[in-house]
Scaffold this active site. Structure first.
Site, PDB file in Angstrom:
ATOM      1  N   ASN A 162       0.907  -1.195  -0.013  1.00 48.12           N
ATOM      2  CA  ASN A 162      -0.077   0.031   0.070  1.00 48.12           C
ATOM      3  C   ASN A 162       0.889   1.267  -0.067  1.00 48.12           C
ATOM      4  O   ASN A 162       0.597   2.223  -0.307  1.00 48.12           O
ATOM      5  CB  ASN A 162      -0.827  -0.001   1.109  1.00 48.12           C
ATOM      6  N   HIS A 191     -13.826  -0.274  -0.553  1.00 47.58           N
ATOM      7  CA  HIS A 191     -13.600   1.341  -0.851  1.00 47.58           C
ATOM      8  C   HIS A 191     -12.296   1.717  -1.670  1.00 47.58           C
ATOM      9  O   HIS A 191     -11.931   2.861  -1.738  1.00 47.58           O
ATOM     10  CB  HIS A 191     -13.579   1.888   0.605  1.00 47.58           C
ATOM     11  N   CYS A 245       1.433   8.684  12.898  1.00 46.20           N
ATOM     12  CA  CYS A 245       1.583   9.179  14.123  1.00 46.20           C
ATOM     13  C   CYS A 245       0.814   8.052  15.026  1.00 46.20           C
ATOM     14  O   CYS A 245      -0.075   7.904  14.937  1.00 46.20           O
ATOM     15  CB  CYS A 245       0.449  10.355  14.159  1.00 46.20           C
TER      16      CYS A 245
HETATM   17  N1  PLP Z   1      -4.518  -3.937   3.582  1.00 43.09           N
HETATM   18  C1  PLP Z   1      -4.228  -3.185   2.807  1.00 43.09           C
HETATM   19  C2  PLP Z   1      -2.841  -3.602   1.932  1.00 43.09           C
HETATM   20  C3  PLP Z   1      -4.643  -1.787   2.917  1.00 43.09           C
HETATM   21  O1  PLP Z   1      -4.027  -0.930   2.159  1.00 43.09           O
HETATM   22  C4  PLP Z   1      -5.711  -1.504   3.756  1.00 43.09           C
HETATM   23  C5  PLP Z   1      -6.149  -0.417   3.904  1.00 43.09           C
HETATM   24  O2  PLP Z   1      -5.499   0.963   3.738  1.00 43.09           O
HETATM   25  C6  PLP Z   1      -6.176  -2.539   4.513  1.00 43.09           C
HETATM   26  C7  PLP Z   1      -5.523  -3.844   4.513  1.00 43.09           C
HETATM   27  C8  PLP Z   1      -7.401  -2.374   5.346  1.00 43.09           C
HETATM   28  O3  PLP Z   1      -8.497  -2.327   4.676  1.00 43.09           O
HETATM   29  P1  PLP Z   1      -9.908  -1.792   5.246  1.00 43.09           P
HETATM   30  O4  PLP Z   1      -9.491  -0.198   5.403  1.00 43.09           O
HETATM   31  O5  PLP Z   1     -10.805  -1.900   4.559  1.00 43.09           O
HETATM   32  O6  PLP Z   1     -10.002  -2.280   6.693  1.00 43.09           O
END
Ligand code: PLP
Length: 392
Positions: free
Chosen positions: A151, A205, A329
């Site tokens: 991410n 989302h 943070c």
């Molecule tokens: N895994 C990854 C790689 C993500 O980028 C995110 C959210 O940023 C999540 C899990 C968590 O997803 P959610 O916000 O739907 O709980």
């Protein structure tokens, strides 16, 4: 002032067609899918249609999709569901060092309950070397969890190669392979059978669907325990009345994503490369983090030395540009991200990182605006920064 959103990896706006599809399920079509009357059956039919739409996006069968409340729940369900159901066969779990906190913190939870966790390092380019996995597997390994794309860095992991290593070993002992595909589903082509995955996490989302709904793909025959108890929803795999409107929205978003995947990928790759080139050419002491070639079409992650990411973010925000930094943070102090540290960045360089994540509504004009504004912000901050002293 016009606002420019370049934080699509954090969340995306729901597509107008998604909002339209969801609307009746808050009012006219409000039934509970578990009810046997027509109101219930209407809602049941809508959730099953969405299940098929989501399954089609990843090449799965609809019976292999369990709807959840989002990516975090899907990740927790996958890890804990496999761990507690397969404990008598072993207690070893392997994950990469750059997993999302939804995986790492769940691993820590399991570690406190007797599980043995191995974190695989990543190379400087932010990619796991599959040979390290081969060395880490033991007779007690019940699960491997390696994310599809990171991410923060946008680096895409060699999932098919990793699955092949696990499958070879499965002739002797079953090890389940889970991938957190929250950042890739709906953004790059993905087929669970071609990749050889047993479990896969998604979140609506991140692909222009609503917040608070996600899914876990669970390959038929997977041995796992349920996470929520108190109802027989989702074929006894997840209790609680379904988020029908959210699920309908997720299905609609999945269908749109499948249709637009190729064109979006081409458009975003072009804009991404324009932004990367523009930053590296115009800002001295800047670097791209993570592989350029094995990278999501929408991700730009750069470190700009001698400036604080947070200060850059605030200044960008004042100019109407929303991005994200490589720090979080935690308990009142700003910690550099574990992902940036794991590719070998020093804490100082990690602190000077920015992530721009592009999306469906990003335009070339917006990219040019960022490239006009950012060098001036960096210049101004460097003039004020005590860190510049180190540079000279
Ligand atoms: N895994 C990854 C790689 C993500 O980028 C995110 C959210 O940023 C999540 C899990 C968590 O997803 P959610 O916000 O739907 O709980």
């Amino acid at each position: 002032m016009e606002r420019i959103y370049l934080d699509y990896a954090a969340t995306t706006p729901a597509h107008p067609r998604v909002v339209e599809a969801m609307h009746p399920y808050f009012s006219d079509k409000f039934g509970n899918p578990s009810s046997i009357h027509s109101f219930g059956q209407e809602a049941r039919a809508a959730t099953e249609k969405a299940r098929e739409q989501v399954a089609r996006l990843i090449g799965a069968r609809s019976g292999e999709i369990v709807f959840t409340s989002g990516g975090t729940e899907s990740d927790n369900f996958a890890l804990e569901g496999i761990a507690f159901a397969n404990l008598e066969r072993g207690n070893h779990i392997i994950a990469s060092a750059i997993e999302h906190h939804a995986i790492t913190e769940c691993c820590e939870f399991l570690a406190k309950r007797g599980f043995d966790i191995t974190y695989l390092p990543v190379e400087k380019d932010g990619i796991v070397d599959p040979t390290n996995l081969e060395k880490a597997l033991t007779d007690k390994t019940i699960m491997v969890s390696i994310m599809h794309a990171n991410n923060e860095l946008g680096t895409i992991q060699p999932i098919a190669e990793i699955a092949k290593i696990i499958r070879r070993r499965n002739e002797r002992q079953k090890t389940y392979f889970h991938t957190d595909a929250v950042q890739t589903v709906g953004h790059i082509p993905l087929d669970v059978n071609e990749l050889g995955i047993d479990l896969l996490s998604m979140s609506a989302h991140k692909l222009y669907g609503p917040k608070g709904v996600g899914a876990l793909y669970v390959r038929k025959g997977t041995r796992m325990v349920s996470f929520l108890h108190g109802g027989s929803q989702e074929s006894n795999r997840r209790a609680s009345t379904e988020n029908v409107a959210g699920i309908v929205g997720f299905g609609c978003a999945a269908e749109i994503a499948l249709h637009d995947l190729k064109d979006e990928g081409i458009k975003l790759t072009r804009l991404r490369d324009q932004l990367i080139r523009g930053i590296l050419d115009n800002i001295p002491d800047s670097q791209l983090n993570g592989s350029l070639t094995s990278r999501l079409p929408n991700n730009v992650n750069v470190s700009i030395k001698y400036v604080e990411g947070e200060s850059m973010l605030l200044n960008l925000d004042m100019q109407g540009i929303a991005a994200s930094s490589g720090s979080a943070c935690t308990s009142g102090s700003v910690e550099p991200s574990h992902v940036l540290l794991s590719i070998g960045l020093s804490p100082e360089v990690a602190h000077g990182s920015l992530r721009f994540s592009l999306g469906r509504f990003t335009t070339e004009k917006e990219i040019k605006y960022v490239l006009d504004i950012l060098p001036g912000i960096v210049d101004k901050l460097r003039k004020m920064s005590p860190l510049v002293v180190i540079r000279n």
